[in-house]
Design a protein around this motif. Structure first.
Motif, PDB file in Angstrom:
ATOM      1  N   SER B  24       0.868  -1.188   0.000  1.00  0.00           N
ATOM      2  CA  SER B  24       0.000   0.000   0.000  1.00  0.00           C
ATOM      3  C   SER B  24       0.899   1.231   0.000  1.00  0.00           C
ATOM      4  O   SER B  24       1.987   1.222   0.581  1.00  0.00           O
ATOM      5  CB  SER B  24      -0.866   0.056   1.249  1.00  0.00           C
ATOM      6  OG  SER B  24      -1.420  -1.205   1.512  1.00  0.00           O
ATOM      7  N   GLY B  26       0.900   5.642   0.389  1.00  0.00           N
ATOM      8  CA  GLY B  26       0.205   6.880   0.758  1.00  0.00           C
ATOM      9  C   GLY B  26       1.217   7.989   0.976  1.00  0.00           C
ATOM     10  O   GLY B  26       2.386   7.841   0.620  1.00  0.00           O
ATOM     11  N   ALA B  78      -5.204  -1.936  -6.777  1.00  0.00           N
ATOM     12  CA  ALA B  78      -6.379  -1.328  -6.134  1.00  0.00           C
ATOM     13  C   ALA B  78      -6.157   0.168  -5.966  1.00  0.00           C
ATOM     14  O   ALA B  78      -5.027   0.626  -5.794  1.00  0.00           O
ATOM     15  CB  ALA B  78      -6.620  -1.975  -4.764  1.00  0.00           C
ATOM     16  N   ASN B  80      -7.862   3.525  -3.842  1.00  0.00           N
ATOM     17  CA  ASN B  80      -8.773   3.909  -2.765  1.00  0.00           C
ATOM     18  C   ASN B  80      -9.764   4.957  -3.282  1.00  0.00           C
ATOM     19  O   ASN B  80      -9.503   6.154  -3.251  1.00  0.00           O
ATOM     20  CB  ASN B  80      -7.984   4.446  -1.572  1.00  0.00           C
ATOM     21  CG  ASN B  80      -8.868   4.668  -0.352  1.00  0.00           C
ATOM     22  OD1 ASN B  80     -10.104   4.616  -0.452  1.00  0.00           O
ATOM     23  ND2 ASN B  80      -8.251   4.910   0.782  1.00  0.00           N
ATOM     24  N   GLU B  81     -10.914   4.475  -3.737  1.00  0.00           N
ATOM     25  CA  GLU B  81     -11.912   5.354  -4.364  1.00  0.00           C
ATOM     26  C   GLU B  81     -12.525   6.331  -3.362  1.00  0.00           C
ATOM     27  O   GLU B  81     -13.028   7.379  -3.738  1.00  0.00           O
ATOM     28  CB  GLU B  81     -13.028   4.527  -5.026  1.00  0.00           C
ATOM     29  CG  GLU B  81     -12.561   3.517  -6.086  1.00  0.00           C
ATOM     30  CD  GLU B  81     -12.014   4.167  -7.352  1.00  0.00           C
ATOM     31  OE1 GLU B  81     -12.177   5.396  -7.512  1.00  0.00           O
ATOM     32  OE2 GLU B  81     -11.405   3.445  -8.177  1.00  0.00           O
ATOM     33  N   ASN B  82     -12.478   5.991  -2.071  1.00  0.00           N
ATOM     34  CA  ASN B  82     -13.040   6.894  -1.049  1.00  0.00           C
ATOM     35  C   ASN B  82     -12.383   8.266  -1.072  1.00  0.00           C
ATOM     36  O   ASN B  82     -13.006   9.265  -0.712  1.00  0.00           O
ATOM     37  CB  ASN B  82     -12.825   6.307   0.358  1.00  0.00           C
ATOM     38  CG  ASN B  82     -13.649   5.075   0.561  1.00  0.00           C
ATOM     39  OD1 ASN B  82     -14.701   4.906  -0.062  1.00  0.00           O
ATOM     40  ND2 ASN B  82     -13.176   4.181   1.420  1.00  0.00           N
ATOM     41  N   LEU B  83     -11.131   8.295  -1.498  1.00  0.00           N
ATOM     42  CA  LEU B  83     -10.403   9.572  -1.456  1.00  0.00           C
ATOM     43  C   LEU B  83     -10.900  10.561  -2.503  1.00  0.00           C
ATOM     44  O   LEU B  83     -10.661  11.752  -2.388  1.00  0.00           O
ATOM     45  CB  LEU B  83      -8.903   9.324  -1.638  1.00  0.00           C
ATOM     46  CG  LEU B  83      -8.244   8.474  -0.545  1.00  0.00           C
ATOM     47  CD1 LEU B  83      -6.754   8.322  -0.834  1.00  0.00           C
ATOM     48  CD2 LEU B  83      -8.449   9.087   0.835  1.00  0.00           C
ATOM     49  N   ARG B  89      -9.601  12.824   4.314  1.00  0.00           N
ATOM     50  CA  ARG B  89      -9.177  11.693   5.154  1.00  0.00           C
ATOM     51  C   ARG B  89      -7.652  11.585   5.215  1.00  0.00           C
ATOM     52  O   ARG B  89      -7.093  11.057   6.167  1.00  0.00           O
ATOM     53  CB  ARG B  89      -9.763  10.381   4.610  1.00  0.00           C
ATOM     54  CG  ARG B  89     -11.275  10.301   4.814  1.00  0.00           C
ATOM     55  CD  ARG B  89     -11.756   8.868   4.743  1.00  0.00           C
ATOM     56  NE  ARG B  89     -10.880   7.963   5.478  1.00  0.00           N
ATOM     57  CZ  ARG B  89     -10.589   6.730   5.090  1.00  0.00           C
ATOM     58  NH1 ARG B  89     -11.083   6.253   3.975  1.00  0.00           N
ATOM     59  NH2 ARG B  89      -9.805   5.974   5.824  1.00  0.00           N
ATOM     60  N   ALA B  97      -4.725   6.335   5.452  1.00  0.00           N
ATOM     61  CA  ALA B  97      -5.409   6.596   4.176  1.00  0.00           C
ATOM     62  C   ALA B  97      -4.513   6.189   3.003  1.00  0.00           C
ATOM     63  O   ALA B  97      -3.855   7.026   2.389  1.00  0.00           O
ATOM     64  CB  ALA B  97      -5.793   8.074   4.085  1.00  0.00           C
ATOM     65  N   TRP B  98      -4.517   4.907   2.689  1.00  0.00           N
ATOM     66  CA  TRP B  98      -3.726   4.440   1.535  1.00  0.00           C
ATOM     67  C   TRP B  98      -4.352   4.976   0.256  1.00  0.00           C
ATOM     68  O   TRP B  98      -5.564   5.176   0.181  1.00  0.00           O
ATOM     69  CB  TRP B  98      -3.605   2.918   1.525  1.00  0.00           C
ATOM     70  CG  TRP B  98      -4.937   2.196   1.418  1.00  0.00           C
ATOM     71  CD1 TRP B  98      -5.766   1.878   2.446  1.00  0.00           C
ATOM     72  CD2 TRP B  98      -5.572   1.741   0.209  1.00  0.00           C
ATOM     73  NE1 TRP B  98      -6.888   1.253   1.969  1.00  0.00           N
ATOM     74  CE2 TRP B  98      -6.804   1.140   0.598  1.00  0.00           C
ATOM     75  CE3 TRP B  98      -5.234   1.751  -1.146  1.00  0.00           C
ATOM     76  CZ2 TRP B  98      -7.687   0.579  -0.319  1.00  0.00           C
ATOM     77  CZ3 TRP B  98      -6.113   1.192  -2.067  1.00  0.00           C
ATOM     78  CH2 TRP B  98      -7.330   0.617  -1.650  1.00  0.00           C
ATOM     79  N   MET B  99      -3.529   5.224  -0.735  1.00  0.00           N
ATOM     80  CA  MET B  99      -4.022   5.741  -2.007  1.00  0.00           C
ATOM     81  C   MET B  99      -4.173   4.628  -3.032  1.00  0.00           C
ATOM     82  O   MET B  99      -5.195   4.527  -3.694  1.00  0.00           O
ATOM     83  CB  MET B  99      -3.067   6.809  -2.535  1.00  0.00           C
ATOM     84  CG  MET B  99      -3.041   8.046  -1.651  1.00  0.00           C
ATOM     85  SD  MET B  99      -1.803   9.214  -2.241  1.00  0.00           S
ATOM     86  CE  MET B  99      -2.291  10.661  -1.321  1.00  0.00           C
ATOM     87  N   LYS B 101      -2.781   0.344  -4.060  1.00  0.00           N
ATOM     88  CA  LYS B 101      -2.032  -0.873  -3.742  1.00  0.00           C
ATOM     89  C   LYS B 101      -1.407  -1.367  -5.021  1.00  0.00           C
ATOM     90  O   LYS B 101      -2.043  -1.307  -6.090  1.00  0.00           O
ATOM     91  CB  LYS B 101      -2.954  -1.940  -3.136  1.00  0.00           C
ATOM     92  CG  LYS B 101      -3.456  -1.530  -1.765  1.00  0.00           C
ATOM     93  CD  LYS B 101      -4.290  -2.600  -1.083  1.00  0.00           C
ATOM     94  CE  LYS B 101      -4.725  -2.070   0.281  1.00  0.00           C
ATOM     95  NZ  LYS B 101      -5.599  -2.982   1.015  1.00  0.00           N
TER      96      LYS B 101
END
Lengths: 354, 129
Positions: B24, B26, B78, B80-83, B89, B97-99, B101
């Motif tokens: 991962s 970030g 992968a 991180n779509e949440n970002l 975050r 808060a990984w960006m 993978k």
């Protein structure tokens, strides 16, 4: 901390968005001591001010101020200024930090033919800007002056934090109600007043604000910044500041060129417009603009996320053909072209009675 | 500031956490703190190839744009779509808060990166001027 015109200044204290929101919804305080002050005094002070600035200073009453600019003969900007009429023969010009030396030289050499003196008082004052809907409530606690009758762009004198004869102006660079106070520049006094303002503002959640919030607040309100919307290569008509340029007053530096530019049949080459990003991306200072057909048409002068409006906004120069509200333009954001739309300005206008 | 001991760090302020042959990525708490309020991240797509030391995206705060540099080479597995909707975050939990993978193409690359102790020393020097 960043170097800003020779001043060591914080970009932010607690965080840019929080600072910006505090000013829009309650109150914030800025140390704007970097701003310069030129006093023009003498029997021909008004004539001198009229000669070097584009707004009509004859219309000012004692205790009143207005936005104006110093122009080069070609109608472009030396700097923008706030002119305060202190007395019949006394005018105070508040100027930008980055242009201070240039401004002082320009003013001094151009008022020589008038019976007056132009003195650089910049180092004598610490200037604090208390801004936001609760600015009046904070300052009220620190002064004996009745602030209510002071209208926007008017000023008065009174005791502030125990300092008599302090200039209190209802001015600012945030698009919000607020005051700027001018106190003696010695460090002990400046520090004391700074903390007294913070303490008085505690109940309103006052926060100290840095250059970052100052920039986003003025951008939301479409206030020009030297080196961005105005410069020595941009004229008054292009910058859309014609309402502060009084062509019907007597002669002033830059007037002839502006008259000539106005009379040209082909009109303006470019004009300042407001943009709102409609696709994902943030247009920033210096980014290029393209038409939908791919032609390069202009550039962004200031662009940023707007913390209160929660939109990505920008000011930009485009040819008049692209200045209509609703026109789509493309902003080059790194390797992509992202859609933006010309929108009405100012982006933010404070609600009345707030 | 505490930098997790099981992460490795770049001088451009990214972190990488290896888990088998995946990792991962970030940005560090020091980075988020100097950037200020983060409002936008632009990340690669699943399947994109990253090269160690090359840019793989951008992170924007209100005041500035910063490039993201890949701590190691590999294929994105992968994002991180949440970002995209909650980039703040990164401010509140930079090390969580990984960006992205990635599947590491060479696990040895990670060993050349800074340990948490070395990174901590590095940011002290950088921040201390």
């Amino acid at each position: 901390m960043v170097d800003f015109g020779g001043w060591d200044m914080p970009v932010e204290y607690s965080g840019l968005i929080a600072e910006h929101m505090a000013v829009r919804t309650s109150v914030g305080v800025f140390d704007v001591s970097h701003m310069g002050d030129i006093l023009i005094r003498g029997p021909q002070a008004l004539d001198a001010v009229q000669h070097i600035s584009m707004n009509d200073a004859a219309k000012l009453q004692i205790g009143q101020a207005h936005y104006s600019a110093l122009l080069y003969p070609q109608g472009t900007f030396v700097d923008d200024v706030i002119v305060h009429k202190l007395g019949e023969n006394d005018y105070l010009l508040v100027i930008n930090a980055g242009t201070r030396e240039k401004d002082v030289n320009w003013v001094q050499s151009n008022v020589r033919e008038f019976r007056c003196h132009a003195n650089d008082l910049s180092d004598y004052y610490t200037q604090l800007a208390i801004q936001g809907p609760h600015a009046v409530d904070v300052l009220r606690k620190l002064t004996n002056v009745d602030l209510t009758p002071i209208k926007n762009y008017w000023f008065t004198y009174g005791t502030v934090c125990g300092i008599p004869n302090t200039m209190i102006a209802r001015t600012g660079y945030t698009g919000e109600d607020g005051f700027e106070i001018y106190i003696p520049a010695d460090e002990a006094t400046s520090t004391r007043v700074w903390y007294e303002v913070l303490r008085a503002g505690e109940e309103f959640g006052i926060v100290p604000c840095g250059l970052g919030a100052r920039n986003t607040l003025r951008l939301e309100s479409k206030m020009a910044l030297y080196g961005h919307e105005i410069s020595d290569s941009i004229n008054v008509w292009e910058a859309d500041l014609g309402r502060f340029c009084k062509m019907d007053k007597p002669e002033f530096i830059g007037r002839a060129a502006l008259e000539e530019a106005q009379a040209k049949p082909e009109g303006l080459k470019r004009i300042l417009v407001g943009l709102e990003m409609i696709e994902r991306g943030i247009g920033r200072d210096g980014y290029k603009l393209f038409s939908e057909s791919g032609e390069e048409i202009g550039y962004i002068t200031s662009g940023s996320p707007a913390p209160f409006l929660k939109k990505n906004i920008a000011l930009a120069y485009v040819p008049p053909a692209y200045s209509q509200i609703g026109t789509t333009v493309l902003v080059e954001v790194r390797n992509q072209r992202v859609k933006a739309q010309v929108v009405p300005t100012p982006f933010y206008k404070r609600p009345r009675n707030k | 500031m505490a930098f997790p001991a099981d992460y490795r760090y770049t001088r451009e302020h990214e972190w990488i956490k290896v888990d088998g042959n995946q990792a991962s990525i970030g940005i560090t708490d020091y980075a988020q703190n100097s950037l200020g309020d983060i409002v936008f991240v632009e990340l690669p797509k699943v399947g994109d190839e990253l090269t160690a030391g090359k840019t793989f995206g951008t992170v924007e705060s209100v005041k500035a744009v910063s490039e993201l540099y890949a701590p190691a080479s590999g294929k994105v597995v992968a994002v991180n779509e949440n970002l995209a909707t909650a980039p703040e975050r990164i401010n509140s939990d930079a090390h969580g808060a990984w960006m992205i993978k990635i599947a590491l193409s060479n696990t040895g690359e990670v060993n050349k990166l800074l340990s948490s102790a070395d990174y901590e020393k590095y940011v002290k020097e950088e921040g201390g001027h």
